[in-house]
Design a protein around this motif. Structure first.
Motif, PDB file in Angstrom:
ATOM      1  N   LEU A   1       0.844  -1.187   0.000  1.00 37.20           N
ATOM      2  CA  LEU A   1       0.000   0.000   0.000  1.00 37.20           C
ATOM      3  C   LEU A   1       0.880   1.238   0.000  1.00 37.20           C
ATOM      4  O   LEU A   1       1.815   1.332   0.805  1.00 37.20           O
ATOM      5  CB  LEU A   1      -0.889   0.009   1.251  1.00 37.20           C
TER       6      LEU A   1
ATOM      7  N   GLU B   1      -3.527   4.392  -0.953  1.00 40.03           N
ATOM      8  CA  GLU B   1      -4.938   4.063  -0.674  1.00 40.03           C
ATOM      9  C   GLU B   1      -5.897   5.041  -1.334  1.00 40.03           C
ATOM     10  O   GLU B   1      -6.962   5.328  -0.813  1.00 40.03           O
ATOM     11  CB  GLU B   1      -5.201   3.963   0.836  1.00 40.03           C
TER      12      GLU B   1
ATOM     13  N   ALA C   1      -3.666   6.079  -6.662  1.00 38.52           N
ATOM     14  CA  ALA C   1      -2.743   6.920  -7.429  1.00 38.52           C
ATOM     15  C   ALA C   1      -1.341   6.341  -7.581  1.00 38.52           C
ATOM     16  O   ALA C   1      -0.599   6.787  -8.450  1.00 38.52           O
ATOM     17  CB  ALA C   1      -2.648   8.298  -6.781  1.00 38.52           C
ATOM     18  N   CYS C   2      -0.964   5.369  -6.759  1.00 37.55           N
ATOM     19  CA  CYS C   2       0.442   4.957  -6.799  1.00 37.55           C
ATOM     20  C   CYS C   2       0.676   3.586  -7.426  1.00 37.55           C
ATOM     21  O   CYS C   2       1.777   3.297  -7.879  1.00 37.55           O
ATOM     22  CB  CYS C   2       1.049   4.996  -5.394  1.00 37.55           C
ATOM     23  N   GLY C   3      -0.326   2.730  -7.413  1.00 38.56           N
ATOM     24  CA  GLY C   3      -0.191   1.432  -8.067  1.00 38.56           C
ATOM     25  C   GLY C   3       0.523   0.360  -7.267  1.00 38.56           C
ATOM     26  O   GLY C   3       0.683  -0.768  -7.753  1.00 38.56           O
TER      27      GLY C   3
ATOM     28  N   LYS D   1      -6.413  -1.819  -9.003  1.00 37.89           N
ATOM     29  CA  LYS D   1      -5.809  -1.242  -7.806  1.00 37.89           C
ATOM     30  C   LYS D   1      -6.633  -1.706  -6.607  1.00 37.89           C
ATOM     31  O   LYS D   1      -7.774  -1.283  -6.429  1.00 37.89           O
ATOM     32  CB  LYS D   1      -5.736   0.274  -7.937  1.00 37.89           C
TER      33      LYS D   1
END
Ligand code: FES
Ligand code: FES
Lengths: 818, 183
Positions: B48, B51, B54-56, B68
């Motif tokens: 994580l 959450e 946006a970050c993958g 995701k």
């Protein structure tokens, strides 16, 4: 000056004949990868002890507020809530947080894990709650009744220095100037008076954040009967975490064990103790149950450290031939609401003259408090900031004198004949051929062809520009003695323990955690190489203070520099004893015995050999040892480099800019870099490319923005803060030279931070080259199409700011820290 | 298994297939898939980072598509087939994609690697064989703060080049253990 392209050359002083098992200089596959690629890494949030409870933290929603009343009764009564800590508990049970790298002359601020009377930034912890799940803990936060009285705030670094600014810590300071220092040499004022040309400007460096993909986290476990606090944390410096936690929690250092197995990126952010680490430990001690906190990204943006933000007033004086006579840098650097675990960047002072040979110059720093998240270390730590300023001015000077900017740079660079060379603040550049890197970069982008072609727009109206940025990068640290004078609470050394085992392997114990810098691999390479055994026989155990000798940690590109010396010495000790035992058993002279892969053998008669496992077993059992030898086969060694080393290089960027809109593409980016002797070429290239990606982010897209009216961070999420993706970055061409440093083991220089330094200046210079006919000069980061468009329209901001008048002469604390 | 202890949680019965095993679980209605995989099933390879999609870091494969997992609720997994990074290695051996990552130095801290591995695997499930520039676009949903991406792109490109058949026809893991497992 020797220049060595071949990393296997005798930089370590050994003869080629000694080298049976050379792995230094080769691209070994990484030891770290198998577990990480299987999803079997052990990051902090993966640690899940039985009976664990979860912590959540209530944070101040205002930039500056008095905490009038805290009522946690409703939260404490919620089903599943086990424990609550309020500001009063913290005042009673802990000492203020300490700083690893205090700013000299700065007072200790009363920084507690929970805000006491006043919170000085949005996101500062105020209350913490532990419950049966993170969901319940967060639900409980909603039930807290905290009364705040908002106070006037200031979020601009220059405004914070104005006499009418609200003062953040009035009990300690009567202004927001936390500390100031200056240093220099020669008579720069006289040089400016006699100069033919003076270029000067104000350069603004954006506030960015390191943003490791793994946020911070902590799992604390207390065994009261044993008085043992085990703290798993995402840290670059477990031994320093242990020290700071013990101090803050009033424990003995031996009561604390800090463990950071796998760390999902650090980049300087994960240095030292943060409030949440202390809170989780206090809850765990009170509850006698493990307590876990995993920072979420919204918290990360407001409570982990930020970086870089500063305003530099730079000046360069030169004669009509382009010879630089003097350079000065007077700057204010924003440290936010508190001194952070690692304090404010000082390298902006140390390398303020970059690769240029300047004897007359001074630098002056003002560390300034604002109502924002504290600023700490981040990859490059002060160096990208000044590079942007002095390299922009170099181009302006070239234009003023109608000189070729490459020639101007070459003319002023420190040459190999000057080395070692001491800069105006006393930093000693160890070695290197700076001009060669510059010329290589210029050739790679066909600078001569570009100059000849002039500035004819392309068919689509775009203008092409090329820009350069030359730099030096301070890597590692000067001696511990020097650090002591500057108030740092860590040393410049590294320590390792090597221990042979009965399977024929060597265990390496290091306090340096694994955060992507490939230290497990590089450490094993050095041990295998020096010892003579197989790379596969070496296993590195990282980041556990319970197992490793007391060391410093991983930062400032110092891991390889300092650790390599300790590894070499420990491996030599272990190899010597191994050979003595084997020589006795083989009845051969010690000189004739060598370690080769998995055996020890007589050099001239390979049939006389013993398995290493057998020799190690002899030592470990003590059975069959030479009479004069003690049993055991283990060595601990410490090493401190004699001085910092300096990496260096030049970047060249080619851009195409639309002069109507300011939109631009980076068409080429070449970096010529020297990191000294290369231990593992793949790792070095990986480090440089990674640094560049962060450098491009800070130069082009990243900026933490605060609303001056509300003092709120307006883009504190991954959706609003633009970290480059795979689709965003330009293609980068890397070229290397490899001049060994005379001041480090094996001749290595640090490589971790180089990439962060030149992207801003190189791209800005390229854009300004393209738009030279429009008179555009960029002086702020990030470089966005909007900023370029504003400059084209003559709408550059920056007017009306107060001057940073130099006060160098009356500052008590002459001398910058290294 | 760890379970959420708060008695006031609303629980939902869910039956799903994870890495070829049928999992029956009672999950809180508000639990997202990443927490379900990590905390309930101990599959901590799914990371994580934000959450908020946006970050993958949390990317897993659900019914053949990269998802995701912080943006999906565990109860929505009912009747679906999930694949996580733990399914990739074949016994003690890394699979060809993981091996390519290792050989191309496509990871440093490795925190992002599961996200990239699952994104690339999903492309193969869909029969895609993207070129270099297309790979850059396709993996742009996963961030990396360490590598600068070049080596990640190279590793994925190499995997597609070396495994044209295997990669494009790689099936979802079959259900190997029909015994219901309590999650
Ligand atoms: S954690 Fe799911 S996208 Fe970031
Ligand atoms: S390897 Fe560290 S985030 Fe990608």
């Amino acid at each position: 000056m020797t220049t060595l392209e071949d990393p296997a050359t005798e930089a370590d002083g050994r003869t080629a004949g000694d080298r049976r098992n050379r792995v230094i200089g080769t691209s070994q596959l990484r030891k770290e990868d198998d577990r990480l690629l299987r999803g079997d890494g052990r990051f902090t949030d993966d640690v899940d002890p039985a009976r664990v409870l979860y912590m959540a933290v209530a944070r101040c929603p205002y930039p500056h507020a008095r905490i009038v009343r805290v009522d946690a009764s409703a939260a404490a009564a919620l089903d599943g809530v086990e424990h609550v800590l309020t500001p009063a508990d913290i005042r009673r049970d802990t000492e203020p947080l300490t700083v690893l790298r205090p700013v000299p002359g700065a007072p200790q601020l009363p920084y507690y894990a929970l805000a006491q009377d006043v919170a000085t930034h949005e996101g500062q912890p105020v209350v913490s709650v532990v419950a049966s799940s993170r969901h319940v803990a967060e639900d409980a936060l909603e039930l807290l009744d905290i009364t705040y009285e908002p106070l006037p705030h200031v979020v601009d670094v220059l405004a914070a220095l104005e006499p009418d600014a609200p003062v953040l810590h009035p009990s300690v300071l009567d202004s927001n100037l936390l500390a100031a220092n200056s240093d220099g040499s020669g008579d720069p004022d006289a040089r400016f008076a006699e100069a033919d040309v003076v270029v000067e400007g104000r350069f603004r460096i954006n506030r960015v954040t390191a943003l490791p993909m793994e946020t911070r986290g902590v799992v604390a476990e207390w065994r009261p009967g044993a008085r043992e606090l085990t703290v798993h944390c995402s840290s670059q410096v477990p031994h320093l975490i242990r020290k700071q936690l013990a101090e803050t929690l009033r424990l003995h250092e031996s009561d604390v064990r800090a463990v950071a197995s796998d760390v999902g990126g650090g980049f300087g952010l994960k240095l030292g103790v943060f409030p949440e680490d202390v809170l989780a430990c206090l809850h765990a001690i009170a509850l006698r149950r493990p307590v876990k906190w995993s920072e979420d990204r919204a918290e990360h943006f407001r409570s982990s450290t930020h970086a870089r933000e500063s305003v530099h007033d730079y000046r360069i004086a030169a004669d009509s031939t382009g010879r630089i006579l003097a350079m000065t840098n007077v700057y204010a650097t924003d440290i936010g609401g508190w001194n952070s675990p690692f304090g404010s960047a000082q390298l902006s002072s140390v390398v303020f003259n970059g690769p240029y040979k300047i004897s007359d110059g001074y630098t002056e720093r003002r560390v300034t408090l604002t109502n924002k998240t504290p600023v700490g270390a981040y990859r490059g730590y002060g160096q990208p900031e000044v590079n942007f300023a002095y390299e922009r001015l170099m181009d302006q000077l070239a234009r003023r004198l109608d000189l070729d900017p490459v020639e101007l740079r070459a003319r002023n660079m420190v040459t190999p004949r000057d080395m070692p060379w001491k800069n105006p603040v006393g930093a000693v550049y160890d070695s290197g051929d700076y001009e060669r890197c510059l010329r290589m970069a210029a050739d790679a982008v066909d600078w001569a062809g570009h100059r000849a072609a002039g500035r004819t727009p392309r068919a689509d109206g775009r203008l092409v520009g090329i820009g350069f940025a030359s730099f030096v990068e301070r890597t590692g640290y000067a001696s511990s003695r020097f650090l002591a004078k500057r108030g740092s609470v860590f040393g410049a050394h590294e320590s390792v323990t090597l221990r042979a085992n009965r399977s024929g392997g060597i265990d390496v114990y290091t306090g340096v955690s694994t955060m992507g810098q490939s230290s497990e691999t590089a450490f094993a390479q050095v041990v295998a190489d020096v010892f003579g055994t197989d790379y596969d026989a070496v296993r590195v155990h990282a980041g556990d203070t319970g197992a490793s000798p007391l060391n410093t940690g991983a930062f400032a590109s110092r891991t390889m520099i300092a650790a390599a010396g300790a590894l070499r010495s420990a491996a030599e000790q272990l190899a010597a004893k191994t050979r003595r035992i084997a020589a006795w058993q083989l009845e051969a002279p010690v000189d004739e015995v060598e370690v080769a892969g998995s055996v020890v053998r007589v050099r001239t008669d390979h049939s006389r050999a013993l398995p290493l496992a057998a020799v190690y077993t002899t030592a470990i059992t003590g059975q069959g040892m030479p009479p004069e030898e003690e049993p055991g086969l283990e060595a601990t060694a410490h090493f401190e480099p004699s001085d910092a080393a300096y990496s260096f290089g030049t970047a060249a960027a080619q851009v195409a800019v639309d002069p109507l809109t300011g939109e631009f593409d980076i068409e080429r980016f070449v970096l010529v870099h020297d990191g000294g002797t290369v231990v593992n070429p793949t790792i070095v290239e990986g480090q440089v490319r990674g640094g560049l990606a962060q450098g491009f982010g800070a130069a082009l897209t990243e900026e933490l923005r605060y609303d001056p009216e509300t003092g709120q961070l307006v883009n504190g999420s991954m959706v609003d803060y633009f970290v480059p993706t795979a689709a965003d970055l330009p293609r980068v061409e890397l070229l290397h030279t490899a001049v060994p440093s005379p001041v480090t083991p094996f001749g290595v220089r640090g490589v971790g931070e180089a990439g962060t330094i030149p992207p801003g200046a190189a791209v800005a210079n390229a854009v300004c080259d393209a738009l030279a006919d429009h008179g555009v000069e960029l002086s702020a980061l990030p470089i966005t199409p909007e900023a370029i468009w504003s400059a084209l329209a003559g709408r550059s901001s920056g007017g009306g700011d107060p001057e940073l008048t130099p006060t160098a002469k009356d500052l008590p604390d002459g001398g910058v820290e290294y | 298994m760890t379970s959420v202890e708060n008695p006031s949680e609303v629980l939902v019965e869910t039956v799903t297939t994870v890495n070829g095993r049928v999992v029956t679980a009672s999950v809180p209605a508000r639990l997202h898939v990443a927490d379900f995989l990590r905390q309930h099933l101990g599959l901590t390879g799914t990371h994580l980072g934000c959450e908020q999609g946006a970050c993958g870091m949390c990317t897993v494969i659900v019914d053949g598509e990269a998802v995701k997992s912080c943006l999906m609720l565990a109860c929505q997994l009912d009747g679906r087939n999930v694949q996580t990074v733990e399914s990739l290695a074949e016994g003690d051996e890394l699979n060809a994609l993981q091996q390519a990552f290792k050989e191309e130095h496509a990871l440093q801290c490795g925190f992002c690697s599961p996200g990239f591995l699952m994104t690339a695997t999903a492309l193969a499930h869909q029969g895609r064989r993207p070129g270099r520039d297309e790979i850059r676009e396709e993996i742009a949903g996963v961030l990396c703060r360490c590598t600068g991406y070049d080596n990640v792109v190279t590793a994925i490109e190499r995997w597609f080049a070396e495994n044209p058949q295997g990669a494009s026809e790689d099936p979802l893991p079959a259900v190997t253990d029909p015994t219901a497992t309590q999650g």
